[in-house]
Design a protein around this motif. Structure first.
Motif, PDB file in Angstrom:
ATOM      1  N   LEU A 302       0.836  -1.206   0.000  1.00 58.17           N
ATOM      2  CA  LEU A 302       0.000   0.000   0.000  1.00 58.17           C
ATOM      3  C   LEU A 302       0.867   1.251   0.000  1.00 58.17           C
ATOM      4  O   LEU A 302       0.608   2.206  -0.760  1.00 58.17           O
ATOM      5  N   VAL A 303       1.896   1.272   0.835  1.00 54.95           N
ATOM      6  CA  VAL A 303       2.801   2.427   0.887  1.00 54.95           C
ATOM      7  C   VAL A 303       3.494   2.618  -0.460  1.00 54.95           C
ATOM      8  O   VAL A 303       3.660   3.752  -0.942  1.00 54.95           O
ATOM      9  N   ALA A 304       3.898   1.515  -1.091  1.00 56.30           N
ATOM     10  CA  ALA A 304       4.567   1.620  -2.388  1.00 56.30           C
ATOM     11  C   ALA A 304       3.646   2.251  -3.428  1.00 56.30           C
ATOM     12  O   ALA A 304       4.068   3.122  -4.202  1.00 56.30           O
ATOM     13  N   VAL A 305       2.382   1.834  -3.447  1.00 54.67           N
ATOM     14  CA  VAL A 305       1.430   2.393  -4.409  1.00 54.67           C
ATOM     15  C   VAL A 305       1.187   3.870  -4.120  1.00 54.67           C
ATOM     16  O   VAL A 305       1.197   4.720  -5.024  1.00 54.67           O
ATOM     17  N   LEU A 306       0.980   4.194  -2.834  1.00 48.40           N
ATOM     18  CA  LEU A 306       0.681   5.576  -2.465  1.00 48.40           C
ATOM     19  C   LEU A 306       1.903   6.491  -2.565  1.00 48.40           C
ATOM     20  O   LEU A 306       1.762   7.708  -2.508  1.00 48.40           O
ATOM     21  N   SER A 307       3.090   5.910  -2.701  1.00 50.63           N
ATOM     22  CA  SER A 307       4.309   6.727  -2.799  1.00 50.63           C
ATOM     23  C   SER A 307       4.478   7.356  -4.178  1.00 50.63           C
ATOM     24  O   SER A 307       5.339   8.224  -4.353  1.00 50.63           O
ATOM     25  N   HIS A 308       3.663   6.935  -5.126  1.00 51.28           N
ATOM     26  CA  HIS A 308       3.828   7.427  -6.496  1.00 51.28           C
ATOM     27  C   HIS A 308       3.744   8.953  -6.560  1.00 51.28           C
ATOM     28  O   HIS A 308       4.641   9.618  -7.108  1.00 51.28           O
ATOM     29  N   ARG A 309       2.711   9.530  -5.972  1.00 51.49           N
ATOM     30  CA  ARG A 309       2.533  10.984  -6.068  1.00 51.49           C
ATOM     31  C   ARG A 309       3.552  11.744  -5.224  1.00 51.49           C
ATOM     32  O   ARG A 309       4.098  12.753  -5.695  1.00 51.49           O
ATOM     33  N   PRO A 310       3.863  11.319  -3.987  1.00 55.01           N
ATOM     34  CA  PRO A 310       4.924  12.016  -3.256  1.00 55.01           C
ATOM     35  C   PRO A 310       6.275  11.978  -3.954  1.00 55.01           C
ATOM     36  O   PRO A 310       7.016  12.973  -3.940  1.00 55.01           O
ATOM     37  N   VAL A 311       6.604  10.856  -4.591  1.00 53.03           N
ATOM     38  CA  VAL A 311       7.882  10.781  -5.302  1.00 53.03           C
ATOM     39  C   VAL A 311       7.867  11.710  -6.512  1.00 53.03           C
ATOM     40  O   VAL A 311       8.853  12.415  -6.784  1.00 53.03           O
TER      41      VAL A 311
END
Length: 475
Positions: A302-311
């Motif tokens: 879940l964190v990996a998927v949600l990290s897309h926009r912050p990255v």
């Protein structure tokens, strides 16, 4: 440590979880002190009107079903009690599923407060606490060895906090690249501390060293948090020292303390345990059961998927700071002081009991706990406690010609002698009866020089600039 479990990290997990629980405790206590006056039923921005206008999916909260000040006190009080219990070791004294439930309840309760707190809870460290609190659910307790993936999720969080803060500075105000921002920052920061006057008067070459060291600590060192030991431990130590410097030079609520706590995830706990007088590690810490490992891996996915926009935000030349991309405040973007103000403006609230607020009226000042007011008063240290009203007064002064609606509401509460509001202030100059009129004046503040300090005993010098709000009569 292997990819599943890290038995030697028991000390890192203990410090991380207990420290996080203490920050939760501070946050819930601050809410108990401030929330009802700021956003309660009769607050400056009432929560009942907010929850009627905003659907649950946009602001999930237990208060979406019903808000009352009494229910809020119960929720915040329960959160404070649970946080104190977890800080004392309760989550390590219960079975693993119960421990996870305790952390989940803490997260859900504080999320419920943040999501209806409106402008008062729009600070980056609110989202940081929620994101860290969510990840703590997946660190386990003393009944199992610390999960390696759970620790790396914490490292990923502190990496984004540090790198985001470094990039927003480097891309923002040119004074960061010229290494001159700290000529002004210690004086113009939102809430100076007791040492800020002295930091401001450091020689300018040292200010340039400060700025350069900040760039190294936030733009280079975070990558070393993922390096093999002992490099990661030394990188975590640099993060902690940098944050302690910020603690000494100003008041930033629990941001710096929480960042230090998160950095502990990268510390070699076994190395620290060998060199510190600490109790022995738990006698038996088997690997986690399969269901827990699967749950942790699901959280990591879940964190990996949600990290897309912050990255993407980190890589963008139009980087934003302190933004949440979802209503659960998971995997946010962080950063601070992309621009530095050169002059300090302060709004000073004054009241009079004269029937006519003409030039002959005697005006008396309201005093705040943290924000500058009395020029002879040394700024106090309040962090990790968060004085939200004081902080928002700083933001209001950044737009001197656009008075905020909540500031007009504050004036009305002062005219009514509202006790809940007055408890947020340090000095009420009208203890016996409310004033007949209240006004807001704008001043430019600067730190006194060494000579002015010796001659006058004052920490600040202020110059009147004009009117922010005209005299408002009592209704």
């Amino acid at each position: 440590m292997d990819w599943i479990a890290a038995p030697d990290a028991w000390l890192s997990r203990l410090v991380l979880q207990r420290g996080l629980a203490v920050v939760y405790l501070v946050a819930f206590l601050a809410a108990l002190r401030e929330f009802r006056a700021l956003a309660g039923e009769r607050g400056l921005t009432p929560a009942p009107a907010f929850v009627r206008a905003v659907p649950f999916r946009h602001a999930p909260s237990v208060f979406q079903w019903r808000y009352s000040d009494r229910l809020f006190t119960a929720v915040a009080g329960l959160g404070a009690a649970l946080a104190a219990a977890v800080a004392g070791g309760a989550a390590d004294a219960v079975p693993l599923p119960v421990s996870m439930a305790l952390w989940a309840v803490l997260w859900a309760l504080y999320l419920s407060i943040v999501n209806i707190g409106q402008t008062w809870y729009g600070f980056g460290w609110e989202s940081l606490l929620l994101e860290a609190g969510f990840l703590a659910i997946f660190l386990g307790n003393d009944t199992i060895a610390p999960p390696t993936v759970g620790l790396y999720l914490m490292i990923w969080l502190v990496f984004r906090v540090e790198l985001g803060a470094g990039l927003i500075k480097w891309r923002g105000d040119p004074c960061w690249r010229r290494l001159t921002c700290l000529y002004h920052h210690h004086e113009t920061q939102p809430m100076p501390g007791p040492l800020s006057w002295f930091f401001h008067h450091l020689p300018r070459p040292l200010h340039r060293v400060e700025a350069a060291a900040n760039h190294v600590a936030q733009l280079i060192v975070p990558f070393a948090l993922f390096a093999p030991q002992p490099v990661a431990t030394w990188a975590a130590a640099v993060v902690m020292v940098t944050q302690l410097w910020l603690v000494a030079s100003g008041n930033f609520a629990w941001l710096n303390w929480l960042t230090m706590i998160l950095a502990v995830a990268a510390v070699d706990g076994a190395l620290a345990a060998r060199h510190l007088p600490l109790p022995a590690p738990p006698a038996d810490q088997p690997d986690a059961p399969a269901w827990f490992t699967i749950t942790v891996l699901a959280a990591a996915a879940l964190v990996a998927v949600l990290s897309h926009r912050p990255v993407r935000n980190l890589l963008s030349p139009r980087q934003q700071m302190n933004r949440s991309y979802n209503s659960l405040h998971l995997v946010n973007t962080y950063g601070a002081f992309g621009s530095v103000t050169r002059q300090r403006m302060e709004i000073v609230l004054e009241g009079t009991d004269a029937p006519d607020p003409d030039e002959g009226a005697r005006w008396r000042e309201y005093a705040f706990h943290g924000k500058p007011g009395d020029v002879a008063r040394l700024p106090r240290q309040f962090a990790p406690f968060h004085l939200r009203l004081d902080w928002m007064m700083w933001f209001a002064a950044l737009a001197p010609h656009r008075p905020q609606p909540w500031l007009r509401a504050l004036v009305q509460r002062l005219l009514a002698g509202d006790r809940a509001t007055l408890r947020l202030l340090r000095v009420n100059p009208f203890p016996d009866h409310p004033p007949t009129h209240v006004r807001a004046r704008l001043y430019r503040y600067r730190f006194t020089t060494w000579r002015e300090r010796r001659e006058t005993g004052r920490w600040w010098h202020r110059t009147p600039v004009g009117e922010h709000l005209p005299p408002t009569p009592r209704r």
